[in-house]
Design a protein around this motif. Structure first.
Motif, PDB file in Angstrom:
ATOM      1  N   GLU A 165       0.814  -1.217   0.000  1.00 53.60           N
ATOM      2  CA  GLU A 165       0.000   0.000   0.000  1.00 53.60           C
ATOM      3  C   GLU A 165       0.846   1.264   0.000  1.00 53.60           C
ATOM      4  N   ARG A 166       2.109   1.161   0.402  1.00 52.36           N
ATOM      5  CA  ARG A 166       2.971   2.347   0.397  1.00 52.36           C
ATOM      6  C   ARG A 166       3.153   2.895  -1.018  1.00 52.36           C
ATOM      7  N   THR A 167       3.348   2.010  -1.965  1.00 54.00           N
ATOM      8  CA  THR A 167       3.516   2.447  -3.354  1.00 54.00           C
ATOM      9  C   THR A 167       2.245   3.109  -3.868  1.00 54.00           C
ATOM     10  N   PHE A 168       1.100   2.506  -3.614  1.00 53.35           N
ATOM     11  CA  PHE A 168      -0.154   3.074  -4.110  1.00 53.35           C
ATOM     12  C   PHE A 168      -0.459   4.403  -3.441  1.00 53.35           C
ATOM     13  N   ALA A 169      -0.220   4.508  -2.154  1.00 54.70           N
ATOM     14  CA  ALA A 169      -0.460   5.778  -1.464  1.00 54.70           C
ATOM     15  C   ALA A 169       0.439   6.875  -2.006  1.00 54.70           C
ATOM     16  N   ALA A 170       1.695   6.530  -2.300  1.00 56.41           N
ATOM     17  CA  ALA A 170       2.628   7.515  -2.846  1.00 56.41           C
ATOM     18  C   ALA A 170       2.164   7.994  -4.223  1.00 56.41           C
ATOM     19  N   LEU A 171       1.643   7.086  -5.035  1.00 55.75           N
ATOM     20  CA  LEU A 171       1.166   7.460  -6.362  1.00 55.75           C
ATOM     21  C   LEU A 171      -0.087   8.319  -6.284  1.00 55.75           C
ATOM     22  N   LEU A 172      -1.068   7.866  -5.520  1.00 57.59           N
ATOM     23  CA  LEU A 172      -2.344   8.571  -5.472  1.00 57.59           C
ATOM     24  C   LEU A 172      -2.236   9.914  -4.778  1.00 57.59           C
ATOM     25  N   GLY A 173      -1.195  10.081  -4.001  1.00 58.03           N
ATOM     26  CA  GLY A 173      -0.981  11.371  -3.374  1.00 58.03           C
ATOM     27  C   GLY A 173      -0.521  12.438  -4.346  1.00 58.03           C
ATOM     28  N   GLN A 174      -0.154  12.033  -5.569  1.00 51.99           N
ATOM     29  CA  GLN A 174       0.386  12.971  -6.553  1.00 51.99           C
ATOM     30  C   GLN A 174      -0.464  13.097  -7.822  1.00 51.99           C
ATOM     31  N   VAL A 175      -1.473  12.246  -8.003  1.00 48.75           N
ATOM     32  CA  VAL A 175      -2.255  12.285  -9.239  1.00 48.75           C
ATOM     33  C   VAL A 175      -3.144  13.532  -9.264  1.00 48.75           C
ATOM     34  N   ARG A 176      -3.515  13.939 -10.474  1.00 52.46           N
ATOM     35  CA  ARG A 176      -4.377  15.113 -10.617  1.00 52.46           C
ATOM     36  C   ARG A 176      -5.629  14.821 -11.447  1.00 52.46           C
ATOM     37  N   ARG A 177      -5.692  13.668 -12.063  1.00 55.88           N
ATOM     38  CA  ARG A 177      -6.903  13.208 -12.741  1.00 55.88           C
ATOM     39  C   ARG A 177      -7.586  12.156 -11.873  1.00 55.88           C
ATOM     40  N   PRO A 178      -8.873  11.880 -12.113  1.00 56.90           N
ATOM     41  CA  PRO A 178      -9.475  10.701 -11.496  1.00 56.90           C
ATOM     42  C   PRO A 178      -8.737   9.451 -11.981  1.00 56.90           C
ATOM     43  N   VAL A 179      -8.338   8.593 -11.071  1.00 54.98           N
ATOM     44  CA  VAL A 179      -7.528   7.419 -11.416  1.00 54.98           C
ATOM     45  C   VAL A 179      -8.282   6.138 -11.095  1.00 54.98           C
ATOM     46  N   TRP A 180      -8.242   5.196 -12.020  1.00 52.74           N
ATOM     47  CA  TRP A 180      -8.752   3.851 -11.802  1.00 52.74           C
ATOM     48  C   TRP A 180      -7.549   2.925 -11.629  1.00 52.74           C
ATOM     49  N   VAL A 181      -7.774   1.791 -10.963  1.00 53.14           N
ATOM     50  CA  VAL A 181      -6.708   0.811 -10.745  1.00 53.14           C
ATOM     51  C   VAL A 181      -7.226  -0.567 -11.138  1.00 53.14           C
ATOM     52  N   SER A 182      -6.428  -1.304 -11.897  1.00 53.77           N
ATOM     53  CA  SER A 182      -6.751  -2.679 -12.272  1.00 53.77           C
ATOM     54  C   SER A 182      -5.557  -3.549 -11.929  1.00 53.77           C
ATOM     55  N   ALA A 183      -5.748  -4.482 -10.988  1.00 56.16           N
ATOM     56  CA  ALA A 183      -4.620  -5.253 -10.460  1.00 56.16           C
ATOM     57  C   ALA A 183      -4.945  -6.742 -10.417  1.00 56.16           C
ATOM     58  N   PHE A 184      -4.089  -7.546 -11.024  1.00 50.77           N
ATOM     59  CA  PHE A 184      -4.138  -8.998 -10.890  1.00 50.77           C
ATOM     60  C   PHE A 184      -3.175  -9.375  -9.765  1.00 50.77           C
ATOM     61  N   VAL A 185      -3.693  -9.965  -8.705  1.00 55.30           N
ATOM     62  CA  VAL A 185      -2.901 -10.217  -7.505  1.00 55.30           C
ATOM     63  C   VAL A 185      -3.000 -11.696  -7.126  1.00 55.30           C
ATOM     64  N   LEU A 186      -1.870 -12.296  -6.804  1.00 50.82           N
ATOM     65  CA  LEU A 186      -1.858 -13.695  -6.397  1.00 50.82           C
ATOM     66  C   LEU A 186      -2.748 -13.937  -5.178  1.00 50.82           C
ATOM     67  N   ARG A 187      -3.374 -15.107  -5.145  1.00 51.09           N
ATOM     68  CA  ARG A 187      -4.231 -15.459  -4.002  1.00 51.09           C
ATOM     69  C   ARG A 187      -3.429 -15.724  -2.742  1.00 51.09           C
ATOM     70  N   THR A 188      -2.113 -15.784  -2.855  1.00 50.55           N
ATOM     71  CA  THR A 188      -1.252 -15.968  -1.686  1.00 50.55           C
ATOM     72  C   THR A 188      -0.993 -14.655  -0.957  1.00 50.55           C
ATOM     73  N   VAL A 189      -1.491 -13.543  -1.512  1.00 52.57           N
ATOM     74  CA  VAL A 189      -1.221 -12.209  -0.974  1.00 52.57           C
ATOM     75  C   VAL A 189      -2.534 -11.515  -0.642  1.00 52.57           C
ATOM     76  N   SER A 190      -2.608 -10.863   0.505  1.00 52.02           N
ATOM     77  CA  SER A 190      -3.797 -10.088   0.852  1.00 52.02           C
ATOM     78  C   SER A 190      -3.751  -8.725   0.172  1.00 52.02           C
TER      79      SER A 190
END
Length: 260
Positions: A165-190
């Protein structure tokens, strides 16, 4: 693999493991990118796609070009590729991708701490801009901060085990457009910590945990046992999936909450 100057070793290593998640992501990212562009509220310019953990630009190649993942495996494990010197692949690929560029191609930026991989993706014409900021440790640098003003869609395949979440928080703290996120995440990770970080920036995350996407075969029995235990620890059922010998991912989609 990611320290090599081009993707030949990457595909050679992953071919026996049947790594396939970019194939599953290709139609998802294309559809979502088109939807995101259609929802841009009159702002100048089409929103940029930012691919996290972009490595050699594989997602960008599949998003913007008439090519399949199977064709890329054939290309980079071919005799022609094996005989090529390390100075040639980027030049070889620039022509290849230019001939297959889709008319609806979007600008794609890449973020990955593997500098050789990002450099190759830029030289091959797959990324319009590439960044190596390690957002797990430091804030975005000035170049990335400026670029984030153009980003409207963030994509991820396979990197959910490495970034938090640190990476995502750092990114979203700087965006200026509405941002969508699409992520494929392993089931071994919360993904819960990331979803909470996205919610703090006004994004609502949805998923269908009953639908999974095969990622790759396990390298050995030890990896298989570890994955099964991790899935069970998160309340999942590995039967028919990890127990059968493959990692599986879940697709998470985050968009601005309706009240935003």
């Amino acid at each position: 693999m990611y320290v090599q100057p081009d993707p030949r070793a990457y595909f050679t290593r992953l071919a026996p493991l049947g790594y396939e998640i970019p194939h599953h992501a290709q139609p998802v990212f294309r559809q979502l990118a088109a939807e995101r562009a259609a929802h841009d509220d009159g702002r100048a310019g089409v929103p940029v796609v930012l691919d996290l953990c972009c490595s050699y630009g594989i997602n960008a190649a599949l998003l913007n070009h008439d090519v399949t993942l199977a064709e890329l495996y054939d290309r980079y494990t071919s005799d022609t590729a094996r005989r090529m010197t390390s100075a040639r692949p980027a030049e070889w690929d620039r022509e290849f991708y230019a001939e297959r560029r889709r008319p609806d191609a979007l600008r794609v930026y890449g973020l990955d701490i593997a500098a050789p991989a990002v450099r190759y993706a830029r030289e091959a014409g797959l990324l319009d801009a590439g960044f190596t900021d390690d957002l797990e440790r430091v804030p975005p640098g000035p170049e990335l901060r400026d670029a984030l003003g153009e980003v409207g869609l963030i994509t991820l395949t396979g990197g959910g085990s490495y970034i938090t979440e640190r990476t995502f928080a750092a990114l979203l703290g700087q965006v200026r457009r509405p941002v969508w996120v699409s992520a494929f995440v392993l089931r071994t990770v919360s993904y819960e910590p990331v979803a909470r970080a996205l919610a703090a920036h006004g994004l609502h995350t949805t998923t269908d945990v009953s639908r999974t996407y095969p990622q790759r075969r396990f390298t050995d029995e030890r990896e298989r046992r570890h994955a099964i235990e991790a899935v069970r620890a998160l309340g999942g059922d590995p039967s028919g999936r990890e127990e059968e010998g493959r990692y599986h991912s879940v697709l998470y989609t985050s968009r601005p909450s309706p009240m935003r």
